[in-house]
Write a protein that holds these residues in place. Structure first.
Motif, PDB file in Angstrom:
ATOM      1  N   TRP A   1       0.832  -1.201   0.000  1.00  0.00           N
ATOM      2  CA  TRP A   1       0.000   0.000   0.000  1.00  0.00           C
ATOM      3  C   TRP A   1       0.868   1.253   0.000  1.00  0.00           C
ATOM      4  O   TRP A   1       2.080   1.204   0.243  1.00  0.00           O
ATOM      5  N   LEU A   2       0.225   2.378  -0.298  1.00  0.00           N
ATOM      6  CA  LEU A   2       0.906   3.674  -0.332  1.00  0.00           C
ATOM      7  C   LEU A   2      -0.120   4.779  -0.208  1.00  0.00           C
ATOM      8  O   LEU A   2      -1.325   4.544  -0.282  1.00  0.00           O
ATOM      9  N   GLN A   3       0.380   5.985   0.003  1.00  0.00           N
ATOM     10  CA  GLN A   3      -0.443   7.188  -0.022  1.00  0.00           C
ATOM     11  C   GLN A   3       0.029   8.027  -1.195  1.00  0.00           C
ATOM     12  O   GLN A   3       1.228   8.122  -1.451  1.00  0.00           O
ATOM     13  N   VAL A   4      -0.928   8.635  -1.902  1.00  0.00           N
ATOM     14  CA  VAL A   4      -0.608   9.485  -3.035  1.00  0.00           C
ATOM     15  C   VAL A   4      -1.548  10.686  -3.003  1.00  0.00           C
ATOM     16  O   VAL A   4      -2.729  10.544  -2.688  1.00  0.00           O
ATOM     17  N   ASN A   5      -1.016  11.856  -3.296  1.00  0.00           N
ATOM     18  CA  ASN A   5      -1.844  13.054  -3.323  1.00  0.00           C
ATOM     19  C   ASN A   5      -3.005  12.839  -4.286  1.00  0.00           C
ATOM     20  O   ASN A   5      -2.822  12.369  -5.411  1.00  0.00           O
TER      21      ASN A   5
ATOM     22  N   VAL B   1      -1.461  20.290   4.979  1.00  0.00           N
ATOM     23  CA  VAL B   1      -2.096  18.984   5.088  1.00  0.00           C
ATOM     24  C   VAL B   1      -1.698  18.141   3.890  1.00  0.00           C
ATOM     25  O   VAL B   1      -1.334  18.664   2.835  1.00  0.00           O
ATOM     26  N   MET B   2      -1.753  16.854   4.098  1.00  0.00           N
ATOM     27  CA  MET B   2      -1.627  15.913   2.990  1.00  0.00           C
ATOM     28  C   MET B   2      -3.039  15.446   2.681  1.00  0.00           C
ATOM     29  O   MET B   2      -3.739  14.938   3.559  1.00  0.00           O
ATOM     30  N   ASP B   3      -3.468  15.642   1.448  1.00  0.00           N
ATOM     31  CA  ASP B   3      -4.803  15.282   0.978  1.00  0.00           C
ATOM     32  C   ASP B   3      -4.619  14.113   0.007  1.00  0.00           C
ATOM     33  O   ASP B   3      -4.385  14.313  -1.177  1.00  0.00           O
ATOM     34  N   ASP B   4      -4.695  12.909   0.540  1.00  0.00           N
ATOM     35  CA  ASP B   4      -4.241  11.720  -0.183  1.00  0.00           C
ATOM     36  C   ASP B   4      -5.339  10.701  -0.430  1.00  0.00           C
ATOM     37  O   ASP B   4      -6.389  10.711   0.211  1.00  0.00           O
ATOM     38  N   TYR B   5      -5.016   9.790  -1.344  1.00  0.00           N
ATOM     39  CA  TYR B   5      -5.700   8.516  -1.460  1.00  0.00           C
ATOM     40  C   TYR B   5      -4.787   7.477  -0.825  1.00  0.00           C
ATOM     41  O   TYR B   5      -3.563   7.535  -0.982  1.00  0.00           O
ATOM     42  N   ILE B   6      -5.387   6.520  -0.152  1.00  0.00           N
ATOM     43  CA  ILE B   6      -4.686   5.302   0.249  1.00  0.00           C
ATOM     44  C   ILE B   6      -4.968   4.316  -0.874  1.00  0.00           C
ATOM     45  O   ILE B   6      -6.130   4.052  -1.198  1.00  0.00           O
ATOM     46  N   MET B   7      -3.912   3.798  -1.477  1.00  0.00           N
ATOM     47  CA  MET B   7      -4.054   2.814  -2.548  1.00  0.00           C
ATOM     48  C   MET B   7      -3.375   1.529  -2.090  1.00  0.00           C
ATOM     49  O   MET B   7      -2.364   1.581  -1.381  1.00  0.00           O
TER      50      MET B   7
ATOM     51  N   HIS C   1      -4.553  14.716  -6.101  1.00  0.00           N
ATOM     52  CA  HIS C   1      -4.494  15.508  -7.335  1.00  0.00           C
ATOM     53  C   HIS C   1      -3.300  15.139  -8.210  1.00  0.00           C
ATOM     54  O   HIS C   1      -3.047  15.789  -9.218  1.00  0.00           O
ATOM     55  N   ASN C   2      -2.579  14.102  -7.836  1.00  0.00           N
ATOM     56  CA  ASN C   2      -1.407  13.645  -8.587  1.00  0.00           C
ATOM     57  C   ASN C   2      -1.864  12.606  -9.624  1.00  0.00           C
ATOM     58  O   ASN C   2      -1.637  11.402  -9.483  1.00  0.00           O
ATOM     59  N   ALA C   3      -2.521  13.109 -10.662  1.00  0.00           N
ATOM     60  CA  ALA C   3      -3.182  12.235 -11.644  1.00  0.00           C
ATOM     61  C   ALA C   3      -2.227  11.270 -12.327  1.00  0.00           C
ATOM     62  O   ALA C   3      -2.566  10.101 -12.540  1.00  0.00           O
ATOM     63  N   SER C   4      -1.030  11.706 -12.678  1.00  0.00           N
ATOM     64  CA  SER C   4      -0.116  10.819 -13.396  1.00  0.00           C
ATOM     65  C   SER C   4       0.362   9.670 -12.512  1.00  0.00           C
ATOM     66  O   SER C   4       0.456   8.522 -12.975  1.00  0.00           O
ATOM     67  N   ALA C   5       0.651   9.948 -11.251  1.00  0.00           N
ATOM     68  CA  ALA C   5       1.067   8.875 -10.340  1.00  0.00           C
ATOM     69  C   ALA C   5      -0.089   7.909 -10.089  1.00  0.00           C
ATOM     70  O   ALA C   5       0.099   6.687 -10.103  1.00  0.00           O
ATOM     71  N   ILE C   6      -1.279   8.444  -9.881  1.00  0.00           N
ATOM     72  CA  ILE C   6      -2.444   7.587  -9.650  1.00  0.00           C
ATOM     73  C   ILE C   6      -2.659   6.665 -10.852  1.00  0.00           C
ATOM     74  O   ILE C   6      -2.893   5.469 -10.693  1.00  0.00           O
ATOM     75  N   ALA C   7      -2.549   7.212 -12.049  1.00  0.00           N
ATOM     76  CA  ALA C   7      -2.724   6.397 -13.264  1.00  0.00           C
ATOM     77  C   ALA C   7      -1.685   5.280 -13.319  1.00  0.00           C
ATOM     78  O   ALA C   7      -2.013   4.133 -13.669  1.00  0.00           O
ATOM     79  N   MET C   8      -0.435   5.591 -12.984  1.00  0.00           N
ATOM     80  CA  MET C   8       0.613   4.561 -12.999  1.00  0.00           C
ATOM     81  C   MET C   8       0.312   3.477 -11.966  1.00  0.00           C
ATOM     82  O   MET C   8       0.422   2.283 -12.252  1.00  0.00           O
ATOM     83  N   TYR C   9      -0.102   3.871 -10.761  1.00  0.00           N
ATOM     84  CA  TYR C   9      -0.409   2.878  -9.736  1.00  0.00           C
ATOM     85  C   TYR C   9      -1.599   2.007 -10.151  1.00  0.00           C
ATOM     86  O   TYR C   9      -1.570   0.785  -9.983  1.00  0.00           O
ATOM     87  N   LEU C  10      -2.631   2.626 -10.702  1.00  0.00           N
ATOM     88  CA  LEU C  10      -3.788   1.856 -11.165  1.00  0.00           C
ATOM     89  C   LEU C  10      -3.385   0.866 -12.248  1.00  0.00           C
ATOM     90  O   LEU C  10      -3.826  -0.282 -12.246  1.00  0.00           O
ATOM     91  N   SER C  11      -2.521   1.286 -13.166  1.00  0.00           N
ATOM     92  CA  SER C  11      -2.100   0.398 -14.253  1.00  0.00           C
ATOM     93  C   SER C  11      -1.254  -0.766 -13.752  1.00  0.00           C
ATOM     94  O   SER C  11      -1.087  -1.762 -14.450  1.00  0.00           O
ATOM     95  N   ASN C  12      -0.735  -0.646 -12.534  1.00  0.00           N
ATOM     96  CA  ASN C  12       0.083  -1.703 -11.935  1.00  0.00           C
ATOM     97  C   ASN C  12      -0.683  -2.523 -10.898  1.00  0.00           C
ATOM     98  O   ASN C  12      -0.074  -3.276 -10.142  1.00  0.00           O
ATOM     99  N   GLY C  13      -1.999  -2.357 -10.856  1.00  0.00           N
ATOM    100  CA  GLY C  13      -2.810  -3.220 -10.006  1.00  0.00           C
ATOM    101  C   GLY C  13      -3.225  -2.672  -8.662  1.00  0.00           C
ATOM    102  O   GLY C  13      -3.965  -3.340  -7.932  1.00  0.00           O
ATOM    103  N   LEU C  14      -2.766  -1.482  -8.283  1.00  0.00           N
ATOM    104  CA  LEU C  14      -3.236  -0.907  -7.036  1.00  0.00           C
ATOM    105  C   LEU C  14      -4.623  -0.326  -7.257  1.00  0.00           C
ATOM    106  O   LEU C  14      -4.974   0.055  -8.380  1.00  0.00           O
TER     107      LEU C  14
END
Length: 176
Positions: A124-128, A158-164, A130-143
């Motif tokens: 697992w990880l946390q990602v901002n 503040v950190m405004d994140d998704y937990i993936m 609004h960090n669309a490119s990182a989120i897309a990469m994580y989604l494409s890798n199964g997170l």
């Protein structure tokens, strides 16, 4: 010409280059997401050579670097916990001018393999948010996005994140 990719543990003599890579990456990627003041605050918190050295001495926290044709191009820091069956990716960054060439995916697969070898069943990880490119990469890798998390990190920020996260059960989890 084929590119030579090598992932290995961070060494003392690479810390200054890693700190410079982190600064360069953050300065090119995050101004429109979190702003310069928060960038400076977070770099000062997370990328002091003394702090990295202290983390390297911890038994359940690792820093690895990815070299592309012998040059430092990306890095990841990861740790077990809070459950012993979980591996958390705390940092994963590629040089801004090399983004989109698969280095983040290579590091993600590397960390997943290390996690499995330690008996972890979840990555697992946390990602901002609004960090669309990182989120897309994580989604494409199964997170997958599991939930939102907002955390006060001090300094008025503040950190405004998704937990993936993703399951590491089975032979294909983490494959890209």
């Amino acid at each position: 010409m084929a590119e030579d990719i090598l992932i290995e543990p961070l060494r003392e003599h690479d810390i200054a280059a890693l700190v410079a890579l982190a600064r360069d990456t953050w300065m090119h990627h995050y101004p429109s997401i979190i702003g310069m003041a928060q960038i400076e605050y977070m770099l000062a918190q997370r990328y002091q050579p003394e702090a990295i050295r202290a983390q390297l001495a911890q038994p359940d926290l690792w820093w690895d670097v990815l070299r592309l044709n012998g040059q430092l191009a990306a890095f990841a820091a990861y740790e077990t916990g809070p459950a012993a069956t979980d591996m958390k990716i705390d940092k994963l960054y590629a040089r801004h001018d090399l983004r989109g060439r698969g280095m983040g995916s290579a590091l993600l697969r590397h960390v997943a393999a290390r996690a499995r070898a330690r008996g972890c069943t979840r990555l697992w990880l946390q990602v901002n948010r609004h960090n669309a490119s990182a989120i897309a990469m994580y989604l494409s890798n199964g997170l997958r996005i599991e939930r939102e998390a907002v955390a006060d990190i001090g300094g008025g920020f503040v950190m405004d994140d998704y937990i993936m996260g993703m399951s590491l059960a089975g032979p294909r989890a983490g494959a890209a």
